[in-house]
Design a protein around this motif. Sequence first.
Motif, PDB file in Angstrom:
ATOM      1  N   UNK A  18      -1.947  -9.752  -1.704  1.00  0.00           N
ATOM      2  CA  UNK A  18      -1.200  -8.532  -1.624  1.00  0.00           C
ATOM      3  C   UNK A  18      -0.229  -8.592  -2.477  1.00  0.00           C
ATOM      4  N   UNK A  19       0.494  -9.467  -3.055  1.00  0.00           N
ATOM      5  CA  UNK A  19       1.732  -9.459  -3.887  1.00  0.00           C
ATOM      6  C   UNK A  19       0.881  -9.154  -5.271  1.00  0.00           C
ATOM      7  N   UNK A  20      -0.237  -9.586  -5.450  1.00  0.00           N
ATOM      8  CA  UNK A  20      -0.648  -9.073  -6.699  1.00  0.00           C
ATOM      9  C   UNK A  20      -1.161  -7.741  -6.730  1.00  0.00           C
ATOM     10  N   UNK A  21      -1.218  -6.880  -5.638  1.00  0.00           N
ATOM     11  CA  UNK A  21      -1.441  -5.392  -5.760  1.00  0.00           C
ATOM     12  C   UNK A  21      -0.295  -4.566  -5.996  1.00  0.00           C
ATOM     13  N   UNK A  22       0.855  -5.410  -5.892  1.00  0.00           N
ATOM     14  CA  UNK A  22       2.243  -4.586  -6.352  1.00  0.00           C
ATOM     15  C   UNK A  22       2.374  -3.378  -5.332  1.00  0.00           C
ATOM     16  N   UNK A  23       2.209  -3.271  -4.216  1.00  0.00           N
ATOM     17  CA  UNK A  23       2.253  -1.995  -3.305  1.00  0.00           C
ATOM     18  C   UNK A  23       3.813  -1.579  -3.062  1.00  0.00           C
ATOM     19  N   UNK A  24       4.083  -0.359  -3.070  1.00  0.00           N
ATOM     20  CA  UNK A  24       5.546  -0.273  -2.870  1.00  0.00           C
ATOM     21  C   UNK A  24       6.148  -0.594  -1.571  1.00  0.00           C
ATOM     22  N   UNK A  67       4.992   9.660  -2.067  1.00  0.00           N
ATOM     23  CA  UNK A  67       4.921  10.510  -3.096  1.00  0.00           C
ATOM     24  C   UNK A  67       3.509  11.378  -3.195  1.00  0.00           C
ATOM     25  N   UNK A  68       2.687  10.640  -2.468  1.00  0.00           N
ATOM     26  CA  UNK A  68       1.261  11.360  -2.049  1.00  0.00           C
ATOM     27  C   UNK A  68       0.767  10.883  -0.894  1.00  0.00           C
ATOM     28  N   UNK A  69       0.956  12.099   0.059  1.00  0.00           N
ATOM     29  CA  UNK A  69       0.449  11.570   1.426  1.00  0.00           C
ATOM     30  C   UNK A  69      -0.839  11.777   1.915  1.00  0.00           C
ATOM     31  N   UNK A  77      -5.361   9.158  -1.396  1.00  0.00           N
ATOM     32  CA  UNK A  77      -4.636   8.119  -1.983  1.00  0.00           C
ATOM     33  C   UNK A  77      -4.393   7.035  -1.394  1.00  0.00           C
ATOM     34  N   UNK A  78      -4.334   7.050   0.001  1.00  0.00           N
ATOM     35  CA  UNK A  78      -4.252   5.938   1.086  1.00  0.00           C
ATOM     36  C   UNK A  78      -5.582   5.040   0.886  1.00  0.00           C
ATOM     37  N   UNK A  79      -6.806   5.833   0.911  1.00  0.00           N
ATOM     38  CA  UNK A  79      -8.109   5.325   0.711  1.00  0.00           C
ATOM     39  C   UNK A  79      -8.265   4.578  -0.531  1.00  0.00           C
ATOM     40  N   UNK A  80      -7.763   5.107  -1.565  1.00  0.00           N
ATOM     41  CA  UNK A  80      -7.939   4.359  -2.845  1.00  0.00           C
ATOM     42  C   UNK A  80      -7.065   2.976  -2.908  1.00  0.00           C
ATOM     43  N   UNK A  81      -5.893   2.931  -2.084  1.00  0.00           N
ATOM     44  CA  UNK A  81      -5.234   1.741  -1.927  1.00  0.00           C
ATOM     45  C   UNK A  81      -6.048   0.555  -1.229  1.00  0.00           C
ATOM     46  N   UNK A  82      -6.767   1.066   0.053  1.00  0.00           N
ATOM     47  CA  UNK A  82      -7.600   0.512   0.949  1.00  0.00           C
ATOM     48  C   UNK A  82      -8.722   0.068   0.223  1.00  0.00           C
ATOM     49  N   UNK A  83      -9.483   0.786  -0.721  1.00  0.00           N
ATOM     50  CA  UNK A  83     -10.605   0.220  -1.211  1.00  0.00           C
ATOM     51  C   UNK A  83     -10.009  -0.883  -2.277  1.00  0.00           C
ATOM     52  N   UNK A  96     -10.213 -10.069   8.289  1.00  0.00           N
ATOM     53  CA  UNK A  96     -10.065  -8.735   8.028  1.00  0.00           C
ATOM     54  C   UNK A  96      -8.668  -8.371   7.773  1.00  0.00           C
ATOM     55  N   UNK A  97      -8.514  -7.526   6.668  1.00  0.00           N
ATOM     56  CA  UNK A  97      -7.072  -7.195   6.147  1.00  0.00           C
ATOM     57  C   UNK A  97      -7.160  -5.779   6.393  1.00  0.00           C
ATOM     58  N   UNK A  98      -6.067  -5.104   7.102  1.00  0.00           N
ATOM     59  CA  UNK A  98      -5.968  -3.792   7.197  1.00  0.00           C
ATOM     60  C   UNK A  98      -4.522  -3.228   6.484  1.00  0.00           C
ATOM     61  N   UNK A  99      -4.850  -2.463   5.535  1.00  0.00           N
ATOM     62  CA  UNK A  99      -3.684  -1.909   4.804  1.00  0.00           C
ATOM     63  C   UNK A  99      -3.468  -0.420   5.137  1.00  0.00           C
ATOM     64  N   UNK A 100      -2.105  -0.129   5.451  1.00  0.00           N
ATOM     65  CA  UNK A 100      -1.708   1.212   5.849  1.00  0.00           C
ATOM     66  C   UNK A 100      -0.530   1.667   5.081  1.00  0.00           C
ATOM     67  N   UNK A 101      -0.391   2.915   4.811  1.00  0.00           N
ATOM     68  CA  UNK A 101       0.754   3.696   4.191  1.00  0.00           C
ATOM     69  C   UNK A 101       1.579   4.290   5.261  1.00  0.00           C
TER      70      UNK A 101
END
Length: 220
Positions: A31-37, A74-76, A80-86, A98-103
């Motif tokens: 996850x750290x490598x994804x650099x998510x805000x 910045x983009x709701x 945009x969220x789906x791109x991060x999930x993918x 299973x890893x679940x990512x959510x904005x």
Amino acid sequence: MIGRLPLDEQLVALKSALSRNEVLLEVLDRTASLALPGWYMTAGCLFQTVWNVVTGRQPTRGIKDYDVFYFDNGDLSWEAEDAVIRAGKEAFAGLPAEVEIRNEARVHLWYEQKFGVPCAPHPSTEAAIDCFAATTCCLGVRLEPGGRWRVYAPHGLSDVFNLVVRPNPVLAPKEVYEKKAARWRQQWPELTVLDWPTASHGRGASQREAPLCGCGGGGI
């Protein structure tokens, strides 16, 4: 008992317990490598790992998934969220979990439809963590540059180590708390589950009304 130690020693014990879960460590690193805000790994994968270690179980036992929250207002859009999930699916490929990512900036857009109560927009990932149905769940960990662990624990860590599930009547309704607590108790019968308060602050009450301790934003 670890739950009676000073907070700095509890933070060390938390890192030690979580480090027993090799899947968790790998999810943190990837996850750290994804650099998510504003990201944190949060919720069940953390406190349930501690429960397993404290009760002498295998560290990954009973953990359904690994939740990762981030905050991008910045983009709701769902796109945009789906791109991060993918991107996350690619990053976590090959992991036995299973890893679940959510904005968390988007939660107010779907929360009422799913849970039946409205949710005001969260101003940060930390604010979203504050709203879990149990204070025991209000825990987040992330890796920062240099490998430092940042820990967000607005209610401290004593309940986590003492196997206490305490209601958090800020947003989630009573039935959500009771359903989760019943499921957890089946997996970890040693838990002490406290009753939902008869006279609560009510849904949507300010988090400042809930008891806080000075463990938010610690680093180890």
